[in-house]
Design a protein around this motif. Structure first.
Motif, PDB file in Angstrom:
ATOM      1  N   SER A   1      68.903  75.984  57.451  1.00  0.00           N
ATOM      2  CA  SER A   1      69.681  77.101  57.961  1.00  0.00           C
ATOM      3  C   SER A   1      68.794  78.068  57.905  1.00  0.00           C
ATOM      4  O   SER A   1      68.853  79.536  58.071  1.00  0.00           O
ATOM      5  N   ASP A   2      67.277  77.911  57.091  1.00  0.00           N
ATOM      6  CA  ASP A   2      66.598  79.099  56.986  1.00  0.00           C
ATOM      7  C   ASP A   2      65.090  78.923  57.204  1.00  0.00           C
ATOM      8  O   ASP A   2      64.091  79.581  56.898  1.00  0.00           O
ATOM      9  N   LEU A   3      64.850  77.614  57.713  1.00  0.00           N
ATOM     10  CA  LEU A   3      63.479  77.268  58.073  1.00  0.00           C
ATOM     11  C   LEU A   3      62.531  76.911  56.718  1.00  0.00           C
ATOM     12  O   LEU A   3      61.223  76.610  56.746  1.00  0.00           O
ATOM     13  N   LYS A   4      63.267  77.085  55.562  1.00  0.00           N
ATOM     14  CA  LYS A   4      62.660  76.792  54.376  1.00  0.00           C
ATOM     15  C   LYS A   4      63.042  75.525  53.715  1.00  0.00           C
ATOM     16  O   LYS A   4      62.017  74.586  52.997  1.00  0.00           O
ATOM     17  N   ILE A   5      64.360  75.406  53.421  1.00  0.00           N
ATOM     18  CA  ILE A   5      64.713  74.386  52.885  1.00  0.00           C
ATOM     19  C   ILE A   5      65.520  73.391  53.756  1.00  0.00           C
ATOM     20  O   ILE A   5      66.265  73.957  54.691  1.00  0.00           O
ATOM     21  N   TRP A   6      65.154  72.141  53.692  1.00  0.00           N
ATOM     22  CA  TRP A   6      65.355  71.361  54.932  1.00  0.00           C
ATOM     23  C   TRP A   6      66.222  70.055  54.055  1.00  0.00           C
ATOM     24  O   TRP A   6      65.967  69.527  53.383  1.00  0.00           O
ATOM     25  N   GLU A   7      67.221  69.568  55.205  1.00  0.00           N
ATOM     26  CA  GLU A   7      68.060  68.359  54.876  1.00  0.00           C
ATOM     27  C   GLU A   7      67.454  67.354  55.725  1.00  0.00           C
ATOM     28  O   GLU A   7      66.952  67.659  56.816  1.00  0.00           O
ATOM     29  N   GLY A   8      67.468  66.028  55.109  1.00  0.00           N
ATOM     30  CA  GLY A   8      67.023  64.929  55.798  1.00  0.00           C
ATOM     31  C   GLY A   8      66.102  64.072  54.884  1.00  0.00           C
ATOM     32  O   GLY A   8      65.897  64.357  53.677  1.00  0.00           O
ATOM     33  N   PRO A   9      65.441  63.174  55.600  1.00  0.00           N
ATOM     34  CA  PRO A   9      65.370  62.929  56.906  1.00  0.00           C
ATOM     35  C   PRO A   9      66.364  62.184  57.503  1.00  0.00           C
ATOM     36  O   PRO A   9      67.108  61.288  56.824  1.00  0.00           O
ATOM     37  N   TYR A  10      66.918  62.418  58.793  1.00  0.00           N
ATOM     38  CA  TYR A  10      67.829  61.669  59.779  1.00  0.00           C
ATOM     39  C   TYR A  10      67.251  60.649  60.638  1.00  0.00           C
ATOM     40  O   TYR A  10      66.379  61.531  61.532  1.00  0.00           O
ATOM     41  N   PRO A  11      67.322  59.597  60.610  1.00  0.00           N
ATOM     42  CA  PRO A  11      66.816  58.790  61.483  1.00  0.00           C
ATOM     43  C   PRO A  11      67.425  58.996  63.060  1.00  0.00           C
ATOM     44  O   PRO A  11      68.695  58.744  62.928  1.00  0.00           O
ATOM     45  N   VAL A  12      66.821  59.348  63.834  1.00  0.00           N
ATOM     46  CA  VAL A  12      67.385  59.913  65.383  1.00  0.00           C
ATOM     47  C   VAL A  12      66.990  59.118  66.472  1.00  0.00           C
ATOM     48  O   VAL A  12      67.700  58.779  67.533  1.00  0.00           O
ATOM     49  N   PHE A  13      65.996  58.333  66.225  1.00  0.00           N
ATOM     50  CA  PHE A  13      65.513  57.073  67.230  1.00  0.00           C
ATOM     51  C   PHE A  13      64.829  56.244  66.449  1.00  0.00           C
ATOM     52  O   PHE A  13      63.929  56.162  65.722  1.00  0.00           O
ATOM     53  N   SER A  14      65.492  54.675  66.721  1.00  0.00           N
ATOM     54  CA  SER A  14      64.762  53.640  66.301  1.00  0.00           C
ATOM     55  C   SER A  14      64.798  52.709  67.551  1.00  0.00           C
ATOM     56  O   SER A  14      65.636  52.615  68.310  1.00  0.00           O
ATOM     57  N   PRO A  15      63.442  52.035  67.963  1.00  0.00           N
ATOM     58  CA  PRO A  15      63.418  51.421  69.349  1.00  0.00           C
ATOM     59  C   PRO A  15      64.488  50.325  69.252  1.00  0.00           C
ATOM     60  O   PRO A  15      64.545  49.342  68.440  1.00  0.00           O
ATOM     61  N   PRO A  16      65.045  50.194  70.480  1.00  0.00           N
ATOM     62  CA  PRO A  16      65.927  49.121  70.772  1.00  0.00           C
ATOM     63  C   PRO A  16      65.004  47.615  70.681  1.00  0.00           C
ATOM     64  O   PRO A  16      63.849  47.731  70.882  1.00  0.00           O
ATOM     65  N   ALA A  17      65.598  46.343  70.553  1.00  0.00           N
ATOM     66  CA  ALA A  17      64.828  45.316  70.505  1.00  0.00           C
ATOM     67  C   ALA A  17      63.993  45.055  71.383  1.00  0.00           C
ATOM     68  O   ALA A  17      62.861  44.229  71.871  1.00  0.00           O
ATOM     69  N   ASP A  18      64.580  45.606  72.777  1.00  0.00           N
ATOM     70  CA  ASP A  18      63.864  45.385  74.169  1.00  0.00           C
ATOM     71  C   ASP A  18      63.037  46.544  74.672  1.00  0.00           C
ATOM     72  O   ASP A  18      62.678  46.558  75.838  1.00  0.00           O
ATOM     73  N   PHE A  19      62.834  47.380  73.830  1.00  0.00           N
ATOM     74  CA  PHE A  19      62.117  48.501  74.153  1.00  0.00           C
ATOM     75  C   PHE A  19      60.572  47.946  74.369  1.00  0.00           C
ATOM     76  O   PHE A  19      60.138  47.365  73.720  1.00  0.00           O
TER      77      PHE A  19
END
Length: 295
Positions: A47-65
């Motif tokens: 919310s302030d560019l200083k303190i961050w929540e996470g990490p959140y995994p947003v992409f993991s490659p599918p098996a057929d990627f």
């Protein structure tokens, strides 16, 4: 909770979401981005560019990627009610290419939009960014890599409305050597025969006079740097005129510009340019008539 100095990240991209009162930070987040076993992309929220929540995994490659390495430079753009992530990928059997992912949420999960990358087959490409022209038609701006053509080219290509494929032949916007500041054969970063000039990290902005300002990165006398080019015609195909010197030349690059929740303009870069020390830096910038100014 993390400070920005706790997060190893290259190629930072910030999505400001005013209705949530927050920022999302994306980038190249594998600990060894040069290795052959890429994990995916992670994101952070603040919310302030200083303190961050996470990490959140947003992409993991599918098996057929198709790709298994060099998962680089994800951006996230809101388009027609969803979130789209152009990013760079590579495998032993496939040249580096830009593939577009999509999600209904800034925190994913992001999934491949199509089976194939959008950049031309057989080309070595990276660092795609989306652009909507004055008719709201989507384009992809990307780098045709020096590793294949020696004098790296910044290119553009019209996309289908659903962003699943290109619908025009790629056009060369400019080549790195024409900038006047991109250096040839900079140490162990660039190797191979002939003269080699890097293009990467494009980010485009519409200016008040209708012209287009493009940020892009290469290597200058001081190392990894960001320069600007300007299309006074307002057309993505140019012609493009280069500022004679980089506007950021402090061993950092792959820049983009975002607005803070209170309306200030900020440049996001990674600095320094050496793994594993890369960190996101947010630097105030001002818009000049046909350029940017730090501070």
């Amino acid at each position: 909770m993390l400070s920005i100095n706790d997060i190893q990240i290259r190629d930072p991209f910030v999505l400001t979401v005013p209705e949530e009162g927050c920022y999302y930070l994306y980038g190249t987040t594998d600990k060894d981005p040069w290795g052959v076993h890429a994990q995916g992309f992670q994101a952070y929220k603040s919310s302030d560019l200083k303190i961050w929540e996470g990490p959140y995994p947003v992409f993991s490659p599918p098996a057929d990627f198709w790709a298994d390495r060099n998962f680089w430079a994800p951006e996230v753009h809101r388009y027609r009610g969803a979130y789209y992530m152009p990013a760079s990928f590579k495998s032993a059997e496939h040249r580096r290419a830009v593939h577009i992912l999509w999600s209904q949420s800034p925190l994913g999960p992001f999934l491949p939009l199509s089976r194939e990358p959008v950049t031309p087959a057989g080309w070595e490409c990276l660092d795609g960014t989306l652009y909507l022209d004055d008719t709201d038609s989507p384009w992809l701006i990307f780098s045709h890599e020096w590793t294949q053509i020696h004098d790296g080219a910044m290119c553009c290509m019209r996309l289908t409305e659903d962003l699943k494929s290109g619908c025009s032949l790629p056009a060369v916007m400019f080549r790195a050597s024409r900038s006047g500041w991109s250096m040839n054969d900079t140490g162990d970063v660039i190797q191979g025969g002939g003269e080699n000039y890097v293009t990467d990290g494009p980010y485009i902005m519409r200016q008040k006079d209708g012209g287009l300002l493009l940020l892009w990165s290469s290597y200058s006398v001081t190392g990894y740097s960001i320069g600007t080019a300007y299309s006074s015609s307002g057309k993505i195909t140019g012609p493009w005129r280069h500022a004679p010197k980089p506007f950021f030349a402090a061993d950092g690059g792959h820049g983009m510009v975002f607005y803070t929740l209170d309306g200030r303009m900020m440049l996001a870069v990674h600095q320094p340019n050496k793994t594993p020390f890369e960190r996101a830096r947010f630097i105030p910038v001002q818009v000049l008539e046909q350029d940017l100014k730090l501070g």
